[in-house]
Design a protein around this motif. Structure first.
Motif, PDB file in Angstrom:
ATOM      1  N   LEU A   1      29.313  50.573  34.405  1.00 44.92           N
ATOM      2  CA  LEU A   1      30.096  49.346  34.495  1.00 44.92           C
ATOM      3  C   LEU A   1      31.579  49.700  34.485  1.00 44.92           C
ATOM      4  CD1 LEU A   1      28.270  47.071  31.882  1.00 44.92           C
ATOM      5  CD2 LEU A   1      28.034  46.976  34.367  1.00 44.92           C
ATOM      6  N   PHE A   2      32.365  48.875  35.164  1.00 42.44           N
ATOM      7  CA  PHE A   2      33.823  49.016  35.140  1.00 42.44           C
ATOM      8  C   PHE A   2      34.392  47.675  34.683  1.00 42.44           C
ATOM      9  CE2 PHE A   2      37.448  51.551  36.792  1.00 42.44           C
ATOM     10  CZ  PHE A   2      38.454  50.660  36.494  1.00 42.44           C
ATOM     11  N   ILE A   3      35.101  47.694  33.566  1.00 43.15           N
ATOM     12  CA  ILE A   3      35.597  46.450  32.958  1.00 43.15           C
ATOM     13  C   ILE A   3      37.056  46.614  32.536  1.00 43.15           C
ATOM     14  CG2 ILE A   3      35.241  44.770  31.095  1.00 43.15           C
ATOM     15  CD1 ILE A   3      32.326  45.742  30.913  1.00 43.15           C
ATOM     16  N   MET A   4      37.881  45.600  32.818  1.00 45.25           N
ATOM     17  CA  MET A   4      39.241  45.555  32.294  1.00 45.25           C
ATOM     18  C   MET A   4      39.209  44.670  31.049  1.00 45.25           C
ATOM     19  SD  MET A   4      39.543  46.128  35.730  1.00 45.25           S
ATOM     20  CE  MET A   4      40.645  46.790  36.981  1.00 45.25           C
ATOM     21  N   PRO A   5      39.252  45.243  29.855  1.00 49.65           N
ATOM     22  CA  PRO A   5      39.003  44.472  28.626  1.00 49.65           C
ATOM     23  C   PRO A   5      40.111  43.511  28.220  1.00 49.65           C
ATOM     24  CG  PRO A   5      39.545  46.743  28.092  1.00 49.65           C
ATOM     25  CD  PRO A   5      39.382  46.686  29.576  1.00 49.65           C
ATOM     26  N   GLU A   6      41.240  43.505  28.946  1.00 51.52           N
ATOM     27  CA  GLU A   6      42.266  42.500  28.660  1.00 51.52           C
ATOM     28  C   GLU A   6      41.815  41.112  29.126  1.00 51.52           C
ATOM     29  OE1 GLU A   6      46.551  44.135  29.322  1.00 51.52           O
ATOM     30  OE2 GLU A   6      45.171  45.406  30.469  1.00 51.52           O
ATOM     31  N   GLY A   7      40.842  41.088  30.061  1.00 53.95           N
ATOM     32  CA  GLY A   7      40.315  39.810  30.529  1.00 53.95           C
ATOM     33  C   GLY A   7      41.102  39.193  31.660  1.00 53.95           C
ATOM     34  N   GLY A   8      41.985  39.964  32.275  1.00 53.44           N
ATOM     35  CA  GLY A   8      42.794  39.471  33.387  1.00 53.44           C
ATOM     36  C   GLY A   8      44.190  40.051  33.330  1.00 53.44           C
ATOM     37  N   ILE A   9      45.029  39.690  34.297  1.00 51.78           N
ATOM     38  CA  ILE A   9      46.429  40.131  34.296  1.00 51.78           C
ATOM     39  C   ILE A   9      47.181  39.127  33.429  1.00 51.78           C
ATOM     40  CG2 ILE A   9      48.436  40.713  35.689  1.00 51.78           C
ATOM     41  CD1 ILE A   9      46.545  41.093  38.061  1.00 51.78           C
ATOM     42  N   LEU A  10      47.177  39.377  32.136  1.00 50.90           N
ATOM     43  CA  LEU A  10      47.645  38.383  31.174  1.00 50.90           C
ATOM     44  C   LEU A  10      48.831  38.844  30.330  1.00 50.90           C
ATOM     45  CD1 LEU A  10      44.109  37.243  29.920  1.00 50.90           C
ATOM     46  CD2 LEU A  10      45.560  36.084  31.601  1.00 50.90           C
ATOM     47  N   SER A  11      49.112  40.126  30.319  1.00 44.21           N
ATOM     48  CA  SER A  11      50.195  40.635  29.483  1.00 44.21           C
ATOM     49  C   SER A  11      51.543  40.074  29.923  1.00 44.21           C
ATOM     50  CB  SER A  11      50.239  42.165  29.540  1.00 44.21           C
ATOM     51  OG  SER A  11      51.358  42.652  28.825  1.00 44.21           O
ATOM     52  N   LYS A  12      52.339  39.664  28.960  1.00 44.70           N
ATOM     53  CA  LYS A  12      53.691  39.155  29.224  1.00 44.70           C
ATOM     54  C   LYS A  12      54.730  40.269  29.062  1.00 44.70           C
ATOM     55  CE  LYS A  12      52.166  34.911  29.669  1.00 44.70           C
ATOM     56  NZ  LYS A  12      52.088  34.281  31.009  1.00 44.70           N
ATOM     57  N   HIS A  13      54.250  41.444  28.663  1.00 45.68           N
ATOM     58  CA  HIS A  13      55.168  42.549  28.382  1.00 45.68           C
ATOM     59  C   HIS A  13      54.679  43.842  29.029  1.00 45.68           C
ATOM     60  CE1 HIS A  13      57.130  39.887  25.509  1.00 45.68           C
ATOM     61  NE2 HIS A  13      55.945  39.623  24.987  1.00 45.68           N
ATOM     62  N   ILE A  14      54.322  43.769  30.288  1.00 40.39           N
ATOM     63  CA  ILE A  14      53.882  44.959  31.035  1.00 40.39           C
ATOM     64  C   ILE A  14      54.980  46.020  30.972  1.00 40.39           C
ATOM     65  CG2 ILE A  14      53.383  45.790  33.379  1.00 40.39           C
ATOM     66  CD1 ILE A  14      52.079  43.042  33.911  1.00 40.39           C
ATOM     67  N   PRO A  15      54.665  47.290  30.659  1.00 41.53           N
ATOM     68  CA  PRO A  15      53.350  47.909  30.585  1.00 41.53           C
ATOM     69  C   PRO A  15      52.706  47.970  29.198  1.00 41.53           C
ATOM     70  CG  PRO A  15      55.024  49.612  30.577  1.00 41.53           C
ATOM     71  CD  PRO A  15      55.745  48.305  30.650  1.00 41.53           C
ATOM     72  N   GLN A  16      52.924  46.987  28.364  1.00 41.34           N
ATOM     73  CA  GLN A  16      52.185  46.884  27.111  1.00 41.34           C
ATOM     74  C   GLN A  16      50.930  46.046  27.366  1.00 41.34           C
ATOM     75  OE1 GLN A  16      52.911  48.319  24.017  1.00 41.34           O
ATOM     76  NE2 GLN A  16      54.406  49.455  25.253  1.00 41.34           N
ATOM     77  N   MET A  17      49.788  46.591  26.998  1.00 42.24           N
ATOM     78  CA  MET A  17      48.540  45.861  27.213  1.00 42.24           C
ATOM     79  C   MET A  17      48.428  44.666  26.270  1.00 42.24           C
ATOM     80  SD  MET A  17      45.558  48.671  27.981  1.00 42.24           S
ATOM     81  CE  MET A  17      45.873  49.682  26.548  1.00 42.24           C
ATOM     82  N   LEU A  18      47.705  43.667  26.738  1.00 42.35           N
ATOM     83  CA  LEU A  18      47.457  42.475  25.925  1.00 42.35           C
ATOM     84  C   LEU A  18      46.453  42.797  24.822  1.00 42.35           C
ATOM     85  CD1 LEU A  18      47.951  39.327  25.752  1.00 42.35           C
ATOM     86  CD2 LEU A  18      45.791  39.112  26.995  1.00 42.35           C
ATOM     87  N   GLN A  19      46.728  42.309  23.659  1.00 39.98           N
ATOM     88  CA  GLN A  19      45.821  42.439  22.523  1.00 39.98           C
ATOM     89  C   GLN A  19      45.474  41.043  21.999  1.00 39.98           C
ATOM     90  OE1 GLN A  19      44.900  45.828  20.433  1.00 39.98           O
ATOM     91  NE2 GLN A  19      44.577  45.700  22.634  1.00 39.98           N
ATOM     92  N   PRO A  20      44.272  40.820  21.441  1.00 44.26           N
ATOM     93  CA  PRO A  20      43.195  41.794  21.319  1.00 44.26           C
ATOM     94  C   PRO A  20      42.364  41.897  22.599  1.00 44.26           C
ATOM     95  CG  PRO A  20      42.525  39.726  20.338  1.00 44.26           C
ATOM     96  CD  PRO A  20      43.949  39.534  20.790  1.00 44.26           C
ATOM     97  N   PHE A  21      41.686  43.016  22.776  1.00 45.18           N
ATOM     98  CA  PHE A  21      40.762  43.175  23.898  1.00 45.18           C
ATOM     99  C   PHE A  21      39.591  42.214  23.742  1.00 45.18           C
ATOM    100  CE2 PHE A  21      41.764  47.956  24.664  1.00 45.18           C
ATOM    101  CZ  PHE A  21      42.839  47.616  25.475  1.00 45.18           C
ATOM    102  N   LYS A  22      38.978  41.862  24.874  1.00 51.20           N
ATOM    103  CA  LYS A  22      37.699  41.154  24.843  1.00 51.20           C
ATOM    104  C   LYS A  22      36.618  42.118  24.329  1.00 51.20           C
ATOM    105  CE  LYS A  22      39.460  37.512  26.929  1.00 51.20           C
ATOM    106  NZ  LYS A  22      39.660  36.223  26.230  1.00 51.20           N
ATOM    107  N   ASP A  23      35.612  41.585  23.691  1.00 49.81           N
ATOM    108  CA  ASP A  23      34.577  42.421  23.061  1.00 49.81           C
ATOM    109  C   ASP A  23      33.575  43.019  24.047  1.00 49.81           C
ATOM    110  OD1 ASP A  23      35.724  41.752  20.642  1.00 49.81           O
ATOM    111  OD2 ASP A  23      34.177  40.289  20.085  1.00 49.81           O
ATOM    112  N   GLY A  24      33.370  42.356  25.183  1.00 43.19           N
ATOM    113  CA  GLY A  24      32.242  42.653  26.056  1.00 43.19           C
ATOM    114  C   GLY A  24      32.009  44.110  26.385  1.00 43.19           C
TER     115      GLY A  24
END
Length: 256
Positions: A154-177
């Motif tokens: 499987l290939f999953i982006m755990p942020e759940g979308g392009i949601l970060s407001k401070h790229i290149p800082q990843m959005l937290q928290p990650f989705k659990d899936g």
């Protein structure tokens, strides 16, 4: 002079984007009948995935963007993994097709299904998630579990979308899936850092550049349980974000 330079740059950018769109669509249309054949015959499904790999293999050199991949780990194509990456750009999915060579399925947003032909291929070869629909999420998780059990990655982006407001800082928290699936199937997590794709495609248009990707060492989940979920989320975040931070630091240092 600055005005002329700006206008010329805008014109060249539009020409480049038209060139890229043309080849992206043209290659897909050539491969689509073969993808359709593989989709219709279940034992050949894995070759449908290989054709999406081929699509990326052909497109990026033609677009003048040979992808630079640093393999700190080379996945065994006979094994299943859960690949996880940061998600800052619409280019991420296409680059993922170039990077991941295992038989795999994306687990991504169901909005792709609205794109003619491509939506059909995505729905058949990959796993769609409608986050607003609990039934969709349950069905997607069940399909994902079955995929891993059958030996498909499987290939999953755990942020759940392009949601970060401070790229290149990843959005937290990650989705659990992604992490629950890896733990449940006892398969390794493989972090992937997409270093500069947000610079090449910050929004809906492309800027020329060389995509840079790092495939990290796997994180084993054998012997762990759902109790360890937060550990894996923190571990993956640290690995990917550290690489992103290092890239930015080196880029800034080179400008001085």
């Amino acid at each position: 002079m600055k005005v002329i330079s700006k206008v010329l740059g805008s014109v060249l950018s539009k020409i480049y984007n038209i060139w890229c769109i043309f080849w992206l669509v043209a290659i897909f249309l050539v491969l689509f009948p073969f993808m359709l054949f593989c989709i219709k015959i279940k034992p050949l499904n894995r070759y449908g995935t290989k054709l999406t790999n081929l699509w990326a293999d052909l497109f990026f050199p033609i677009a003048g963007m040979p992808v630079k991949i640093e393999h700190r780990f080379t996945p065994d194509k006979s094994k299943a993994y859960v690949f996880v990456a940061n998600h800052f750009s619409y280019l991420d999915v296409a680059i993922g097709m170039r990077v991941v060579r295992n038989y795999f399925s994306y687990m991504g947003k169901s909005s792709v299904k609205n794109i003619p032909l491509l939506g059909y291929v995505f729905a058949k070869l990959h796993i769609q998630v409608d986050r607003s629909d609990k039934n969709s999420r349950s069905t997607s998780l069940l399909r994902s579990k079955r995929a891993l059990q059958s030996g498909r990655s499987l290939f999953i982006m755990p942020e759940g979308g392009i949601l970060s407001k401070h790229i290149p800082q990843m959005l937290q928290p990650f989705k659990d899936g992604a992490f629950l699936l890896a733990i449940d199937a006892q398969v390794p997590l493989v972090p992937i850092s997409f270093l500069n794709l947000y610079e090449i495609m910050p929004e809906a248009s492309l800027n020329w550049g060389i995509p840079k990707v790092v495939v990290h060492e796997p994180i084993e989940t054998t012997g762990y349980t759902k109790v360890d979920l937060d550990y894996f989320k923190a571990k993956v975040y640290q690995i990917i974000q550290s690489e992103l931070d290092s890239y930015v630091e080196k880029k800034n240092a080179s400008k001085k």
